[in-house]
Design a protein around this motif. Sequence first.
Motif, mmCIF file in Angstrom:
data_model
loop_
_atom_site.group_PDB
_atom_site.id
_atom_site.type_symbol
_atom_site.label_atom_id
_atom_site.label_comp_id
_atom_site.label_asym_id
_atom_site.label_seq_id
_atom_site.Cartn_x
_atom_site.Cartn_y
_atom_site.Cartn_z
ATOM 1 N N GLU A 6 0.987 -1.349 -0.123
ATOM 2 C CA GLU A 6 -0.216 0.006 0.053
ATOM 3 C C GLU A 6 0.530 1.303 -0.177
ATOM 4 O O GLU A 6 0.602 2.466 -1.025
ATOM 5 N N ASP A 7 2.023 1.004 0.725
ATOM 6 C CA ASP A 7 2.739 1.938 0.897
ATOM 7 C C ASP A 7 3.686 2.751 -0.715
ATOM 8 O O ASP A 7 3.764 3.962 -0.971
ATOM 9 N N VAL A 8 3.885 1.281 -1.024
ATOM 10 C CA VAL A 8 5.111 1.708 -2.661
ATOM 11 C C VAL A 8 3.397 1.914 -3.822
ATOM 12 O O VAL A 8 3.641 3.286 -4.531
ATOM 13 N N ARG A 9 2.209 1.439 -3.483
ATOM 14 C CA ARG A 9 0.995 2.318 -4.248
ATOM 15 C C ARG A 9 0.831 3.029 -4.386
ATOM 16 O O ARG A 9 0.367 4.392 -5.304
ATOM 17 N N ALA A 10 0.975 4.396 -2.853
ATOM 18 C CA ALA A 10 0.279 5.616 -2.991
ATOM 19 C C ALA A 10 1.399 6.297 -3.333
ATOM 20 O O ALA A 10 1.405 7.536 -4.257
ATOM 21 N N LEU A 11 2.911 5.728 -2.675
ATOM 22 C CA LEU A 11 4.366 6.573 -3.823
ATOM 23 C C LEU A 11 3.751 6.841 -5.591
ATOM 24 O O LEU A 11 4.319 8.238 -5.942
ATOM 25 N N LEU A 12 3.783 5.144 -6.172
ATOM 26 C CA LEU A 12 3.196 5.514 -7.726
ATOM 27 C C LEU A 12 2.475 6.110 -7.932
ATOM 28 O O LEU A 12 2.507 7.012 -8.686
ATOM 29 N N GLN A 13 1.226 6.091 -7.088
ATOM 30 C CA GLN A 13 0.255 6.477 -7.715
ATOM 31 C C GLN A 13 0.479 8.164 -7.640
ATOM 32 O O GLN A 13 -0.186 9.004 -8.785
ATOM 33 N N GLU A 14 1.400 8.470 -6.249
ATOM 34 C CA GLU A 14 1.707 10.151 -6.264
ATOM 35 C C GLU A 14 2.187 10.635 -7.507
ATOM 36 O O GLU A 14 2.233 11.930 -7.906
ATOM 37 N N TYR A 15 3.034 9.254 -8.054
ATOM 38 C CA TYR A 15 3.980 10.270 -9.504
ATOM 39 C C TYR A 15 3.828 10.454 -9.999
ATOM 40 O O TYR A 15 3.939 11.145 -11.115
ATOM 41 N N ALA A 16 2.602 9.038 -10.878
ATOM 42 C CA ALA A 16 1.710 9.591 -11.787
ATOM 43 C C ALA A 16 1.111 11.170 -11.732
ATOM 44 O O ALA A 16 0.736 11.604 -12.933
ATOM 45 N N LYS A 34 -1.473 2.253 -13.532
ATOM 46 C CA LYS A 34 -1.335 1.212 -14.133
ATOM 47 C C LYS A 34 -0.033 -0.301 -12.813
ATOM 48 O O LYS A 34 -0.675 -1.268 -12.635
ATOM 49 N N ALA A 35 0.908 0.483 -13.316
ATOM 50 C CA ALA A 35 1.662 0.285 -11.821
ATOM 51 C C ALA A 35 1.397 0.416 -10.065
ATOM 52 O O ALA A 35 1.713 -1.326 -9.801
ATOM 53 N N ALA A 36 0.755 1.035 -10.168
ATOM 54 C CA ALA A 36 0.599 1.007 -8.628
ATOM 55 C C ALA A 36 -0.796 -0.144 -8.158
ATOM 56 O O ALA A 36 -0.820 -0.238 -7.727
ATOM 57 N N ARG A 37 -1.295 0.540 -9.383
ATOM 58 C CA ARG A 37 -2.985 0.131 -8.834
ATOM 59 C C ARG A 37 -2.048 -1.790 -8.856
ATOM 60 O O ARG A 37 -3.377 -2.724 -8.187
ATOM 61 N N ALA A 38 -1.115 -2.145 -9.473
ATOM 62 C CA ALA A 38 -1.079 -3.985 -10.181
ATOM 63 C C ALA A 38 -0.388 -4.298 -8.463
ATOM 64 O O ALA A 38 -1.052 -4.761 -7.817
ATOM 65 N N ILE A 39 0.302 -3.271 -8.168
ATOM 66 C CA ILE A 39 1.226 -3.397 -6.660
ATOM 67 C C ILE A 39 0.392 -3.213 -5.409
ATOM 68 O O ILE A 39 0.365 -4.488 -4.227
ATOM 69 N N GLY A 40 -0.763 -1.890 -5.456
ATOM 70 C CA GLY A 40 -1.908 -2.481 -4.626
ATOM 71 C C GLY A 40 -2.135 -4.198 -4.483
ATOM 72 O O GLY A 40 -3.000 -4.323 -3.128
ATOM 73 N N GLY A 41 -2.875 -4.372 -5.507
ATOM 74 C CA GLY A 41 -3.654 -5.247 -5.709
ATOM 75 C C GLY A 41 -2.770 -6.719 -5.701
ATOM 76 O O GLY A 41 -3.767 -7.458 -5.292
ATOM 77 N N CYS A 42 -1.624 -6.627 -5.590
ATOM 78 C CA CYS A 42 -0.786 -8.195 -6.136
ATOM 79 C C CYS A 42 -0.901 -8.874 -4.313
ATOM 80 O O CYS A 42 -0.726 -8.140 -3.157
ATOM 81 N N HIS A 43 -1.315 -10.376 -4.466
ATOM 82 C CA HIS A 43 -0.974 -10.719 -3.004
ATOM 83 C C HIS A 43 -0.195 -11.292 -2.159
ATOM 84 O O HIS A 43 -0.157 -11.290 -0.936
ATOM 85 N N ALA A 44 1.052 -10.864 -2.567
ATOM 86 C CA ALA A 44 2.679 -10.630 -2.217
ATOM 87 C C ALA A 44 2.970 -9.871 -1.659
ATOM 88 O O ALA A 44 3.118 -8.857 -2.212
ATOM 89 N N ASP A 45 3.288 -9.944 -0.691
ATOM 90 C CA ASP A 45 4.737 -8.478 0.400
ATOM 91 C C ASP A 45 5.822 -7.961 -1.160
ATOM 92 O O ASP A 45 6.772 -8.626 -0.549
ATOM 93 N N VAL A 46 5.505 -6.947 -1.394
ATOM 94 C CA VAL A 46 6.273 -6.539 -2.249
ATOM 95 C C VAL A 46 7.897 -6.650 -1.419
ATOM 96 O O VAL A 46 9.154 -6.040 -2.365
#
Length: 578
Positions: A6-16, A34-46
């Motif tokens: 979620e932290d990575v998703r928020a950061l990439l979304q902010e960058y976009a 698109k990458a933000a959404r994919a990482i936010g929805g990934c079931h694995a811990d990034v």
Amino acid sequence: MARPNEDVRALLQEYAELLLITGKDAYKARAYEKAARAIGGCHADVSTLDAKGLREIPGVGKSIADKVVEYLRTGSMPAVEEERARIPAGVRRLMEIPALGPKKALTLYEELGVSSVGELREAVEQERLRDLKGFGPRSEENILHGIGLLEASGERIPVHAATELAEEIVAALSAVPGCVDCAWAGSLRRMRETVGDVDVLVAARRSEPFMEAFTALPFVAEVIARGEKKTSVRTAKGTQVDLRVVPPDSWGAALLYFTGSKAHNIRIREMAVRGKLKLSEYGLFHTESGRKIVSRTEEKVYSRLGLPWIPPPLREDRGEIAAGLRDELPQLITERDIRGDLHTHTDLTDGLAPLEDMVAAAAERGLRYYAVTDHAPDLHMQRMTRDKMLAQRERVRALDRTHRGLRLLHGTELNIGPDGEVDWPPEFLADFDVCVASVHSHFGLDRDAQTRRLLAACEHPYVHVIGHPTTRILGKRQSMDADWDAVFAACARTGTALEVNAHPNRLDLTDELVLRARDHGVKFAVDTDAHSVPDLGYLRYGVGVAQRGWLTPEDVITTWPLTRLRHFLRKRAGTRAR
């Protein structure tokens, strides 16, 4: 707490968004979105993945993967920092206002020098926006309303974020020696859609070990106040958390008191006074003698006042006291009652995971039936066709029964057009197991027009469920205006179920509208609207809304056995197709 995803998703979304607001390449911005959404929805811990593992996530290329690895290693993403430096923080805050996108925010900054929400409100009130290209009186009205939505959300925390935080705190404090009981209270325990802060209670004979453990939690950024009975902290994300330690013998009274609501507590205190008693967070006492009567459990406190235990989601002074006195409290739906999900998506349209992964996750969660309902073609960006949908149906049929105990349904989420029309003709829709119909556009139509389009959808012979009925997105888009009682009456008459969308950004219907619809005799479907594997875990929040709306398993079609559900769907379509 939120996963690293979620932290990575928020950061990439902010960058976009920063790329858009600074006028950079829109294609690049979409790639980061698109990458933000994919990482936010990934079931694995990034945080457990290297660059190669990250690149296996759909939409994550080498450049993005390298940036994520750097962020996870250093806590910083220089590309984001560089873009942040170009735009004042106040301008970025403008982008959070519903109906005000990056381009308009940049125009306001460059043309009018507006760099804060307060300055924007002043500019609107002075009618300074009307001379700008792309703005006008209607824009001013929408912006003012958006500012109101933003300010109303304020520092309130979405229920899912508050729950994740509370769970982590309760787990940590429950492990401290001497803990007799530990739970969260307040509006979070009542399953409000947002909360102002998080309240945690501990029952123990000594408070100091818990205050020490609490203030030492890794996400605590500031100790606001510290005392023997209560300590307040602020997390790194700005959330206030209050911890109270109470004697074990006062646990029930304290839990009741600090759960609220204020109006509910006033009602039961009035009942105590009429019985010559006094109720506080320490217990229920005789007024004259001061002797404590009960306090150890909520059940005993309620019982001494002549009431059954009242589930926290009902404690809003909306008739629960009178119902309790009449022994007419509903047997509320629970998450264990849910047998299926009738609204989910895959990567065939705007979902993030393939069909096989979504089905496997549904089976793992113990669902008995699961509907795949990807978007129909009127949402043109999804590029759906009949051939694609029929091919998916074959895949769904092939997967059916491959997971023990799970049956699969093939459905679609139709778009309700401005006149109430839906994407495909009846003869094509007749072969779907279930059809969810939702509004995705034309949110600004007037009340009568919105009502007519919803009524038309309810009358359609192959529309089984109205999805996220009010179209609201918390803090970003208000509920559309419609004659909801007319819609509820039509749903009850036609046998159209209304969705309680469990996604915490929606929670739609609201609990107040669920109550009204229930009085009309409407049936409901508690669905996740899942677009990724983690989204399936949001079911609990839809159940919370259903509980606040006084729903029982009988009211909710997704608690019914599949045989009964299929009969409901067939009978409804057959009746209205004649």
